[in-house]
Design a protein around this motif. Sequence first.
Motif, PDB file in Angstrom:
ATOM      1  N   LYS A  38       0.944  -1.099   0.134  1.00  0.00           N
ATOM      2  CA  LYS A  38      -0.027   0.178   0.031  1.00  0.00           C
ATOM      3  C   LYS A  38       0.904   1.154  -0.023  1.00  0.00           C
ATOM      4  CE  LYS A  38      -4.011  -2.049   2.067  1.00  0.00           C
ATOM      5  NZ  LYS A  38      -4.886  -2.031   3.247  1.00  0.00           N
ATOM      6  N   LYS A  39       2.193   1.109   0.333  1.00  0.00           N
ATOM      7  CA  LYS A  39       2.995   2.315   0.259  1.00  0.00           C
ATOM      8  C   LYS A  39       4.426   2.172  -0.408  1.00  0.00           C
ATOM      9  CE  LYS A  39       5.842   4.357   3.469  1.00  0.00           C
ATOM     10  NZ  LYS A  39       7.062   3.884   4.018  1.00  0.00           N
ATOM     11  N   PRO A  40       4.308   2.383  -1.647  1.00  0.00           N
ATOM     12  CA  PRO A  40       5.863   2.349  -2.365  1.00  0.00           C
ATOM     13  C   PRO A  40       6.477   3.389  -1.827  1.00  0.00           C
ATOM     14  CG  PRO A  40       3.831   2.895  -4.263  1.00  0.00           C
ATOM     15  CD  PRO A  40       3.094   2.497  -2.576  1.00  0.00           C
ATOM     16  N   THR A  41       7.699   3.404  -2.086  1.00  0.00           N
ATOM     17  CA  THR A  41       8.713   4.389  -1.836  1.00  0.00           C
ATOM     18  C   THR A  41       9.427   5.030  -2.849  1.00  0.00           C
ATOM     19  OG1 THR A  41       9.099   3.256   0.452  1.00  0.00           O
ATOM     20  CG2 THR A  41      10.744   4.725  -0.017  1.00  0.00           C
ATOM     21  N   LYS A  42       9.617   6.365  -2.835  1.00  0.00           N
ATOM     22  CA  LYS A  42      10.070   7.264  -3.744  1.00  0.00           C
ATOM     23  C   LYS A  42      11.024   8.084  -3.189  1.00  0.00           C
ATOM     24  CE  LYS A  42       8.505  10.341  -6.986  1.00  0.00           C
ATOM     25  NZ  LYS A  42       7.483  10.687  -7.983  1.00  0.00           N
ATOM     26  N   ILE A  43      12.278   8.194  -3.605  1.00  0.00           N
ATOM     27  CA  ILE A  43      13.360   9.053  -2.813  1.00  0.00           C
ATOM     28  C   ILE A  43      13.743   9.894  -4.125  1.00  0.00           C
ATOM     29  CG2 ILE A  43      15.474   9.255  -1.717  1.00  0.00           C
ATOM     30  CD1 ILE A  43      14.582   6.835  -0.362  1.00  0.00           C
ATOM     31  N   ASN A  44      13.828  11.312  -3.979  1.00  0.00           N
ATOM     32  CA  ASN A  44      14.233  12.360  -4.952  1.00  0.00           C
ATOM     33  C   ASN A  44      15.661  12.698  -4.498  1.00  0.00           C
ATOM     34  OD1 ASN A  44      12.085  12.472  -6.974  1.00  0.00           O
ATOM     35  ND2 ASN A  44      10.852  13.574  -5.242  1.00  0.00           N
ATOM     36  N   LEU A  45      16.564  12.018  -4.910  1.00  0.00           N
ATOM     37  CA  LEU A  45      18.048  12.138  -4.453  1.00  0.00           C
ATOM     38  C   LEU A  45      18.245  13.847  -4.858  1.00  0.00           C
ATOM     39  CD1 LEU A  45      19.745   8.912  -5.745  1.00  0.00           C
ATOM     40  CD2 LEU A  45      18.893   9.744  -3.406  1.00  0.00           C
ATOM     41  N   MET A  46      17.847  14.310  -5.870  1.00  0.00           N
ATOM     42  CA  MET A  46      18.358  15.676  -6.388  1.00  0.00           C
ATOM     43  C   MET A  46      17.249  16.050  -7.527  1.00  0.00           C
ATOM     44  SD  MET A  46      22.025  15.254  -8.003  1.00  0.00           S
ATOM     45  CE  MET A  46      22.900  14.850  -6.496  1.00  0.00           C
ATOM     46  N   ASP A  47      17.126  17.079  -8.263  1.00  0.00           N
ATOM     47  CA  ASP A  47      16.644  17.363  -9.393  1.00  0.00           C
ATOM     48  C   ASP A  47      16.985  16.498 -10.133  1.00  0.00           C
ATOM     49  OD1 ASP A  47      15.058  19.405  -7.888  1.00  0.00           O
ATOM     50  OD2 ASP A  47      16.340  21.013  -8.779  1.00  0.00           O
ATOM     51  N   GLY A  48      15.864  15.688 -10.935  1.00  0.00           N
ATOM     52  CA  GLY A  48      16.185  14.838 -11.990  1.00  0.00           C
ATOM     53  C   GLY A  48      16.552  13.303 -11.640  1.00  0.00           C
ATOM     54  N   LEU A  49      16.943  12.907 -10.433  1.00  0.00           N
ATOM     55  CA  LEU A  49      17.498  11.816 -10.137  1.00  0.00           C
ATOM     56  C   LEU A  49      16.628  11.308  -8.938  1.00  0.00           C
ATOM     57  CD1 LEU A  49      21.283  12.205  -9.834  1.00  0.00           C
ATOM     58  CD2 LEU A  49      20.038  11.389 -11.793  1.00  0.00           C
ATOM     59  N   MET A  50      15.877  10.095  -9.272  1.00  0.00           N
ATOM     60  CA  MET A  50      15.031   9.346  -8.178  1.00  0.00           C
ATOM     61  C   MET A  50      15.233   8.020  -8.094  1.00  0.00           C
ATOM     62  SD  MET A  50      11.757   7.863  -8.382  1.00  0.00           S
ATOM     63  CE  MET A  50      11.037   8.075 -10.002  1.00  0.00           C
ATOM     64  N   ILE A  51      15.112   7.476  -6.909  1.00  0.00           N
ATOM     65  CA  ILE A  51      15.250   6.023  -6.696  1.00  0.00           C
ATOM     66  C   ILE A  51      13.651   5.606  -6.149  1.00  0.00           C
ATOM     67  CG2 ILE A  51      16.156   3.990  -5.421  1.00  0.00           C
ATOM     68  CD1 ILE A  51      18.459   5.569  -5.030  1.00  0.00           C
ATOM     69  N   LYS A  52      13.127   4.504  -6.494  1.00  0.00           N
ATOM     70  CA  LYS A  52      12.069   4.087  -5.896  1.00  0.00           C
ATOM     71  C   LYS A  52      12.030   2.797  -5.684  1.00  0.00           C
ATOM     72  CE  LYS A  52       9.386   3.071 -10.278  1.00  0.00           C
ATOM     73  NZ  LYS A  52       8.238   3.286 -11.121  1.00  0.00           N
ATOM     74  N   SER A  53      11.168   2.051  -4.834  1.00  0.00           N
ATOM     75  CA  SER A  53      11.077   0.646  -4.379  1.00  0.00           C
ATOM     76  C   SER A  53       9.547   0.366  -4.108  1.00  0.00           C
ATOM     77  CB  SER A  53      11.636   0.349  -2.809  1.00  0.00           C
ATOM     78  OG  SER A  53      11.367  -0.641  -2.337  1.00  0.00           O
ATOM     79  N   VAL A  54       9.213  -0.708  -4.898  1.00  0.00           N
ATOM     80  CA  VAL A  54       7.821  -1.355  -5.011  1.00  0.00           C
ATOM     81  C   VAL A  54       7.740  -2.717  -4.653  1.00  0.00           C
ATOM     82  CG1 VAL A  54       5.943  -1.592  -6.447  1.00  0.00           C
ATOM     83  CG2 VAL A  54       7.403   0.079  -6.953  1.00  0.00           C
ATOM     84  N   PHE A  55       6.768  -2.901  -3.592  1.00  0.00           N
ATOM     85  CA  PHE A  55       6.633  -4.179  -3.152  1.00  0.00           C
ATOM     86  C   PHE A  55       5.913  -4.923  -4.086  1.00  0.00           C
ATOM     87  CE2 PHE A  55       3.951  -6.998  -0.591  1.00  0.00           C
ATOM     88  CZ  PHE A  55       5.086  -7.785   0.090  1.00  0.00           C
ATOM     89  N   ILE A  56       6.370  -6.254  -4.468  1.00  0.00           N
ATOM     90  CA  ILE A  56       5.881  -7.148  -5.089  1.00  0.00           C
ATOM     91  C   ILE A  56       5.295  -8.415  -4.291  1.00  0.00           C
ATOM     92  CG2 ILE A  56       6.117  -8.680  -7.124  1.00  0.00           C
ATOM     93  CD1 ILE A  56       6.597  -5.970  -7.885  1.00  0.00           C
ATOM     94  N   PRO A  57       3.982  -8.845  -4.109  1.00  0.00           N
ATOM     95  CA  PRO A  57       3.793  -9.907  -3.347  1.00  0.00           C
ATOM     96  C   PRO A  57       3.826 -11.098  -3.997  1.00  0.00           C
ATOM     97  CG  PRO A  57       1.993  -8.755  -4.477  1.00  0.00           C
ATOM     98  CD  PRO A  57       2.879  -7.992  -4.813  1.00  0.00           C
ATOM     99  N   LYS A  58       4.022 -12.095  -3.163  1.00  0.00           N
ATOM    100  CA  LYS A  58       3.912 -13.360  -3.529  1.00  0.00           C
ATOM    101  C   LYS A  58       3.158 -13.933  -4.507  1.00  0.00           C
ATOM    102  CE  LYS A  58       4.618 -16.442  -0.437  1.00  0.00           C
ATOM    103  NZ  LYS A  58       4.565 -17.474   0.857  1.00  0.00           N
ATOM    104  N   HIS A  59       3.741 -14.343  -5.766  1.00  0.00           N
ATOM    105  CA  HIS A  59       2.881 -14.881  -6.878  1.00  0.00           C
ATOM    106  C   HIS A  59       3.286 -15.948  -7.596  1.00  0.00           C
ATOM    107  CE1 HIS A  59       5.977 -12.107  -8.428  1.00  0.00           C
ATOM    108  NE2 HIS A  59       5.891 -12.774  -9.548  1.00  0.00           N
ATOM    109  N   GLU A  60       2.490 -16.492  -8.670  1.00  0.00           N
ATOM    110  CA  GLU A  60       3.068 -17.600  -9.469  1.00  0.00           C
ATOM    111  C   GLU A  60       3.622 -16.889 -10.668  1.00  0.00           C
ATOM    112  OE1 GLU A  60      -0.259 -20.308 -10.377  1.00  0.00           O
ATOM    113  OE2 GLU A  60       0.440 -21.529  -8.771  1.00  0.00           O
ATOM    114  N   MET A  61       4.444 -17.449 -11.351  1.00  0.00           N
ATOM    115  CA  MET A  61       5.256 -17.223 -12.547  1.00  0.00           C
ATOM    116  C   MET A  61       5.518 -18.401 -13.382  1.00  0.00           C
ATOM    117  SD  MET A  61       8.886 -15.717 -11.857  1.00  0.00           S
ATOM    118  CE  MET A  61       9.628 -15.812 -13.446  1.00  0.00           C
TER     119      MET A  61
END
Length: 108
Positions: free
Chosen positions: A42-65
């Motif tokens: 429910k809460k992905p994370t996004k960090i703006n390191l500086m103008d124009g540079l960003m890192i994000k983290s998204v949770f991927i739940p258990k799934h079949e592939m």
Amino acid sequence: MTKKELYKNIAKASGFDLDDVKEIFAITEQVIFDELSSATLKKPTKINLMDGLMIKSVFIPKHEMNNPWRKKEEICLDGKSDDKILVDDKLKVSAHVTKWYKNKINNF
């Protein structure tokens, strides 16, 4: 440029002691790591390191592939030819450089 060279350049340009620069970066790295690790469904994370540079983290739940390593004709130990595998929860971390920043670097 290596991390060591970056630290030296920042220390020289800012007038700060090299050890202080190293400590600030070590703390920054830990804060970023903790924030990216805290992403939830429910809460992905996004960090703006500086103008124009960003890192994000998204949770991927258990799934079949689809199992990319098993050939179609192989049979599982239980006798089924199921080509699916269960993938555990994970965090997908990615970096992004904006078009604006790329253009700025290229003097547009």
